[in-house]
Scaffold this motif. Structure first.
Motif, PDB file in Angstrom:
ATOM      1  N   TRP A  19      22.523 -28.506  -4.083  1.00 51.35           N
ATOM      2  CA  TRP A  19      22.654 -27.456  -3.347  1.00 51.35           C
ATOM      3  C   TRP A  19      23.613 -27.974  -1.759  1.00 51.35           C
ATOM      4  O   TRP A  19      23.399 -28.958  -1.186  1.00 51.35           O
TER       5      TRP A  19
ATOM      6  N   ALA B 119      19.750 -23.069  -1.542  1.00 55.42           N
ATOM      7  CA  ALA B 119      18.482 -22.986  -2.563  1.00 55.42           C
ATOM      8  C   ALA B 119      17.167 -22.598  -1.300  1.00 55.42           C
ATOM      9  O   ALA B 119      17.404 -22.983  -0.277  1.00 55.42           O
TER      10      ALA B 119
ATOM     11  N   LEU C 228      13.574 -28.202  -4.404  1.00 58.15           N
ATOM     12  CA  LEU C 228      13.773 -29.507  -3.677  1.00 58.15           C
ATOM     13  C   LEU C 228      13.533 -30.659  -4.430  1.00 58.15           C
ATOM     14  O   LEU C 228      13.437 -31.886  -3.673  1.00 58.15           O
TER      15      LEU C 228
ATOM     16  N   SER D 273      19.808 -26.193   2.045  1.00 57.54           N
ATOM     17  CA  SER D 273      18.411 -25.903   1.194  1.00 57.54           C
ATOM     18  C   SER D 273      17.539 -25.436   2.304  1.00 57.54           C
ATOM     19  O   SER D 273      17.339 -26.137   3.618  1.00 57.54           O
TER      20      SER D 273
END
Length: 196
Positions: free
Chosen positions: A152, A31, A144, A155
């Motif tokens: 994820w 991510a 997030l 990240s």
């Protein structure tokens, strides 16, 4: 195809190597949060290119392809920053058509997008499959957030991005990202891996 060894590409290769230390095989989802709409898109595109260069079957998606309809976001009145943060994305559909089937591997089909925000309507389904060691790079504002945090494998937060204050208070993205990237000089981004 080898990418030209620019300082940006070299930095992204280093980031890829750091991610691969933890995830050598199997499906990996990365991510990228760059603040504001589309803020991390170019970085995520370039990171995906470096994964492809390494030989990984790599896919790109954006949270922008998983918005909720405008009528839903404004059901309690005019759209506000809070309603956009709380109701702007359809996390259920994101999980159902992209994240969960991508993680399953095998012949499970997944979609990279489900909604066109500009037209305020669903997009026609296009189902894809991938190899067992495929990589998915997802960019988006608020990736997030607490409700998506476990989605994820890795990240990334672009630290020079302007983040929504509600998001910062609710999610502490700088405190939870695995990697912090300073892209003040886009030609030579600098990154740091956060310790445990």
């Amino acid at each position: 195809m080898m990418l030209p060894p620019t300082p940006r590409v070299l930095a992204l290769r280093g980031l890829l190597a750091a991610i691969r230390r933890s995830y050598r095989a199997g499906r990996v989802i990365v991510a990228v949060d760059g603040g504001g709409p589309g803020g991390g898109m170019a970085f995520a595109d370039d990171l995906a290119a470096v994964f492809r260069e390494s030989g990984a079957d790599t896919f790109r998606a954006s949270l922008d392809g998983f918005h909720t309809p405008r009528a839903y976001r404004t059901r309690l009145g005019r759209e506000s920053a809070e309603s956009y943060y709380r109701d702007g994305y359809d996390e259920s559909t994101l999980r159902r058509v992209l994240l969960d089937p991508f993680r399953l591997g095998g012949s499970a089909g997944f979609q990279l997008s489900a909604f066109d925000e500009a037209r305020d309507q669903p997009v026609e389904s296009r189902w894809l499959t991938a190899g067992q060691d495929a990589v998915l790079v997802v960019d988006g504002e608020f990736v997030l957030r607490p409700s998506l945090r476990g989605s994820w494998n890795a990240s990334i937060l672009l630290t020079n991005a302007v983040l929504d204050p509600l998001y910062v208070a609710d999610a502490d993205p700088e405190g939870t990202a695995d990697f912090l990237v300073d892209e003040s000089d886009a030609g030579e981004p600098r990154w740091v891996e956060r310790g445990p």
